[in-house]
Design a protein around this motif. Structure first.
Motif, short mmCIF file in Angstrom:
data_model
loop_
_atom_site.label_atom_id
_atom_site.label_comp_id
_atom_site.label_asym_id
_atom_site.label_seq_id
_atom_site.Cartn_x
_atom_site.Cartn_y
_atom_site.Cartn_z
N MET A 158 30.21 42.82 -1.51
CA MET A 158 31.68 42.58 -0.93
C MET A 158 32.00 41.60 -0.09
N ARG A 159 32.88 40.79 -0.40
CA ARG A 159 32.90 39.33 1.18
C ARG A 159 34.03 40.92 1.99
N ASN A 160 34.28 41.73 2.20
CA ASN A 160 34.84 43.06 3.62
C ASN A 160 34.57 43.99 3.00
N VAL A 161 34.02 45.64 3.36
CA VAL A 161 34.02 46.66 3.39
C VAL A 161 35.41 46.85 2.69
N SER A 162 35.36 47.56 1.86
CA SER A 162 36.64 47.59 0.78
C SER A 162 36.19 49.10 0.43
N VAL A 163 36.88 50.63 0.44
CA VAL A 163 37.46 51.70 0.35
C VAL A 163 37.33 51.86 -1.52
N GLY A 164 38.52 51.14 -1.90
CA GLY A 164 39.89 50.61 -3.25
C GLY A 164 38.28 50.01 -4.17
N ILE A 166 39.13 41.39 -4.06
CA ILE A 166 37.57 42.28 -3.95
C ILE A 166 36.79 42.65 -5.02
N HIS A 167 38.40 43.50 -5.93
CA HIS A 167 38.48 44.47 -7.10
C HIS A 167 38.08 43.76 -8.17
N LEU A 168 38.81 42.48 -7.93
CA LEU A 168 39.08 41.87 -9.80
C LEU A 168 37.82 40.81 -8.98
N ARG A 195 49.57 52.24 -5.35
CA ARG A 195 49.05 51.06 -5.45
C ARG A 195 47.59 51.86 -5.77
N ALA A 196 47.05 52.94 -5.60
CA ALA A 196 45.63 53.95 -6.22
C ALA A 196 46.14 53.17 -7.98
N SER A 197 47.52 53.25 -8.56
CA SER A 197 47.76 53.26 -10.08
C SER A 197 45.92 51.91 -10.38
N VAL A 198 46.16 51.06 -9.43
CA VAL A 198 44.88 49.69 -9.79
C VAL A 198 43.80 50.05 -10.17
N TYR A 199 43.43 51.78 -9.40
CA TYR A 199 42.06 52.06 -10.10
C TYR A 199 41.70 52.51 -11.98
N VAL A 200 43.19 52.54 -12.15
CA VAL A 200 42.45 52.57 -13.09
C VAL A 200 41.63 51.04 -14.14
N ALA A 239 41.04 67.13 -1.29
CA ALA A 239 41.21 65.57 -1.20
C ALA A 239 41.84 64.49 -0.89
N LYS A 240 42.95 63.68 -0.70
CA LYS A 240 43.47 63.37 -1.17
C LYS A 240 42.85 62.00 -1.89
N ASN A 241 42.31 61.33 -1.54
CA ASN A 241 41.39 59.73 -1.78
C ASN A 241 40.25 59.69 -2.39
N ALA A 272 40.29 62.54 -4.79
CA ALA A 272 41.08 63.16 -5.52
C ALA A 272 41.51 62.13 -6.83
N LEU A 273 41.97 61.11 -6.20
CA LEU A 273 42.77 60.10 -7.01
C LEU A 273 41.93 59.32 -7.77
N PRO A 274 41.08 58.86 -7.32
CA PRO A 274 39.73 58.00 -7.80
C PRO A 274 39.14 58.87 -8.81
N MET A 311 31.42 53.30 2.88
CA MET A 311 30.47 54.43 3.07
C MET A 311 31.33 55.97 2.66
N GLU A 312 32.41 55.73 2.77
CA GLU A 312 33.01 56.66 3.20
C GLU A 312 33.13 57.91 1.55
N PRO A 313 33.55 59.13 2.33
CA PRO A 313 33.05 60.21 1.81
C PRO A 313 33.46 60.74 0.03
N GLU A 317 49.55 42.84 3.76
CA GLU A 317 49.27 42.61 2.35
C GLU A 317 48.41 43.52 1.65
N ARG A 318 47.20 44.00 2.07
CA ARG A 318 46.71 44.52 0.78
C ARG A 318 46.12 44.18 -0.63
N PRO A 319 45.78 42.99 -0.02
CA PRO A 319 45.59 42.35 -1.90
C PRO A 319 44.18 42.93 -2.07
C1 EPZ Z 1 42.15 53.79 1.16
O1 EPZ Z 1 42.72 52.18 0.95
C2 EPZ Z 1 42.84 54.62 1.67
N1 EPZ Z 1 43.81 54.63 0.70
C3 EPZ Z 1 43.44 54.28 2.14
O2 EPZ Z 1 44.50 55.64 2.69
C4 EPZ Z 1 42.98 54.34 3.37
O3 EPZ Z 1 43.31 53.82 5.05
C5 EPZ Z 1 41.49 52.71 3.23
O4 EPZ Z 1 41.00 52.75 2.09
C6 EPZ Z 1 40.71 52.71 4.65
O5 EPZ Z 1 40.22 53.53 4.78
C7 EPZ Z 1 42.86 55.76 -0.96
O6 EPZ Z 1 41.93 55.71 -0.76
C8 EPZ Z 1 43.89 55.66 -1.97
P1 EPZ Z 1 40.79 49.64 1.89
P2 EPZ Z 1 42.40 50.83 0.51
O7 EPZ Z 1 39.78 48.95 0.20
O8 EPZ Z 1 41.03 50.84 -0.25
C9 EPZ Z 1 40.97 44.48 2.86
C10 EPZ Z 1 46.32 57.24 3.51
O9 EPZ Z 1 47.44 56.62 4.39
N2 EPZ Z 1 41.11 44.14 1.24
O10 EPZ Z 1 39.17 49.88 1.82
O11 EPZ Z 1 43.23 50.32 0.22
C11 EPZ Z 1 42.72 44.85 2.77
O12 EPZ Z 1 44.01 44.31 2.85
C12 EPZ Z 1 45.63 55.79 3.14
O13 EPZ Z 1 45.65 57.82 2.27
C13 EPZ Z 1 41.21 43.23 0.88
O14 EPZ Z 1 40.93 42.61 1.74
O15 EPZ Z 1 41.34 50.61 1.49
C14 EPZ Z 1 42.35 46.10 3.99
O16 EPZ Z 1 42.34 45.39 5.33
C15 EPZ Z 1 46.47 54.40 3.27
N3 EPZ Z 1 40.71 42.87 -0.14
C16 EPZ Z 1 40.51 46.64 4.06
O17 EPZ Z 1 40.43 45.51 3.02
C17 EPZ Z 1 40.17 43.96 -1.53
O18 EPZ Z 1 40.40 43.58 -2.51
C18 EPZ Z 1 40.64 47.50 3.76
O19 EPZ Z 1 40.94 48.29 2.67
C19 EPZ Z 1 40.54 44.64 -0.73
C20 EPZ Z 1 41.28 45.48 0.18
#
Ligand code: EPZ
Length: 422
Positions: free
Chosen positions: A160-166, A127-129, A94-99, A21-23, A25-27, A189-191, A122-124
């Motif tokens: 977290m105000r929004n569910v975010s994988v990153g 939430i990480h910060l 973008r995943a470089s921000v994982y560092v 899995a790419k996503n 392996a990256l982190p 809750m992603e794998p 936009e992908r802010p």
């Molecule tokens: C991960 O991106 C994946 N990337 C994406 O896969 C995937 O589409 C996405 O999760 C959703 O499953 C990697 O794992 C490298 P999020 P990520 O933070 O972590 C908002 C692919 O094609 N948000 O879960 O960046 C955001 O804008 C890629 O392989 C904030 O508002 O996604 C989005 O609307 C593309 N503030 C939502 O949350 C934040 O600080 C979910 O994004 C972070 C996110």
């Protein structure tokens, strides 16, 4: 630059092995920065994004050796030599921000370029910060860079105000060596999150609840290098199931985790395909009657946004009307215009798309705009009448290992050609 030539109309048949899995392996590659010594990762897919993240950790001082035949990556860290990641590296991926998480944990300092918007939204990274701040870091933005400083990260309770994988991943990596207990709520809750947590646990971290909305971490002083195998890629797996579906063929995917594919399998069954499965394999077979469906993208275990575009290609070939509601990213319909060039009937309104199935898609020259949009064009071309030429396939190289080889082995008529005008 390379391009694909695909002659549509072949029913795909056979078995295909799913890559790592790419996503995840990256982190996990980045998390190796949390310890000195040699980490050995297995099942690492040979992808453009993986090569980019390797460059990032090498920039910080890691020595690496990637056996792309065996998919084994060795990472040796003696010392993190830099605390800054320049714009050139972050803008490529973008995943470089994982560092940031590991750098804060180990150096107490990180100076990382802010990623800009990207093709899908936009992908802010707010939430990480906010998570880092909650752990005690001071955050400033200067010259387009995030400067994060912390003398000592301290355990916290962060919602977290929004569910975010990153954000879940980055904050978890920062918290594993923070002092005391950290409780993270509304986690993704992603794998991929679970795979990273399992890697960290093997390194000696104390993490409970990964894969649920609440993760509890007890900080440890030190982590140790380990050997670890990356889980299979559920998005690649889903893409091959959809390739089987759109060609009305019969494909068995193996080396996957069928549990991770529940949402896509139930959608395929609702459409009318037959699914058989075991723990680590899924077999898609043609059905008798097909119908359009409604898909709403959601965080895991819901239908993944990364399969929305490939699913839309299939929908374009189903009888009746299908509807897509994209709730994760605000601009993830860039494939629609290209699918229309191939005869698909799709209307969009905000984040909704209405797809009127057609009898047959038609070949046309098209261009990939991002990784998953690119996959949808490949699927459409497999079903289309005639020969489709797909440009900008470097997008697919970011996330699909040996795409043309795997599809060819299933009987697709696909060629990767060199050169051509862009
Ligand atoms: C991960 O991106 C994946 N990337 C994406 O896969 C995937 O589409 C996405 O999760 C959703 O499953 C990697 O794992 C490298 P999020 P990520 O933070 O972590 C908002 C692919 O094609 N948000 O879960 O960046 C955001 O804008 C890629 O392989 C904030 O508002 O996604 C989005 O609307 C593309 N503030 C939502 O949350 C934040 O600080 C979910 O994004 C972070 C996110």
């Amino acid at each position: 630059m390379d391009y694909y030539i695909i002659k549509g109309g072949k029913k795909l048949k056979g078995e295909v092995k799913i890559s790592g899995a790419k996503n995840a392996a990256l982190p996990i590659i980045v998390a190796s920065l949390l310890t000195d010594g040699e980490t050995e990762l297995h099942n690492v897919p040979n992808l453009k994004d993986i090569l980019t993240i390797i460059k990032v950790i090498e920039y910080l001082g890691a020595e690496t050796e990637f056996n792309t035949e065996k998919n084994i990556l060795k990472i040796k860290i003696n010392k993190i030599k830099k605390s800054e990641i320049p714009y050139d590296l972050v803008k490529t991926m973008r995943a470089s921000v994982y560092v940031m998480g590991p750098m804060l944990a180990r150096l107490g300092f990180a100076d990382v370029s802010l990623p800009g918007g990207c093709a899908i939204g936009e992908r802010p990274i707010d939430i990480h910060l906010a998570g880092f701040e909650s752990l005690g870091a001071e955050i400033g933005i200067e010259r387009g860079y995030v400067i994060a400083k912390a003398k000592k990260l301290k355990g916290t309770h962060f919602i977290m105000r929004n569910v975010s994988v990153g954000a879940t991943i980055n904050i978890m990596m920062a918290a594993v060596m923070a002092e005391g207990e950290t409780i993270l709520e509304n986690c993704a809750m992603e794998p991929d999150v679970v795979d990273l947590a399992n890697f960290l646990i093997k390194m000696g971290a104390h993490i409970e609840g990964a894969g649920s909305e609440r993760i509890v971490i007890h900080g440890v002083k030190k982590l140790n290098p380990v050997s670890y195998a990356i889980m299979p890629d559920r998005i690649e797996a889903g893409t091959y199931l959809l390739a089987g579906a759109i060609s009305r063929g019969e494909i068995k995917i193996f080396n996957c985790v069928s549990e991770h594919l529940a949402a896509v399998c139930s959608a395929l069954e609702e459409i009318g395909f037959r699914i058989e499965q075991g723990k680590d394999w899924v077999h898609i077979l043609p059905g008798k009657i097909y119908r359009g469906i409604y898909i709403k993208t959601l965080p895991y275990p819901g239908f993944p946004t990364d399969l929305q575009a490939p699913m839309m290609a299939l929908m374009a070939t189903l009888p009746g009307i299908s509807v897509v509601n994209e709730t994760i990213f605000e601009n993830r319909f860039t494939h629609v215009g290209e699918l229309r060039r191939m005869g698909a009937l799709i209307e969009t309104e905000g984040n909704m798309a209405i797809i009127h199935g057609v009898k047959r898609l038609l070949a046309a020259p098209v261009m990939m705009s991002d990784l998953r949009a690119g996959a949808s064009l490949v699927l459409a071309a497999l079903a289309a009448k005639g020969i489709t030429e797909i440009r900008r396939i470097y997008h697919a190289d970011r996330g699909y290992e040996k795409l043309s080889e795997k599809l060819s082995s299933l009987g697709a008529d696909i060629k990767r050609e060199k050169g051509g005008v862009y």
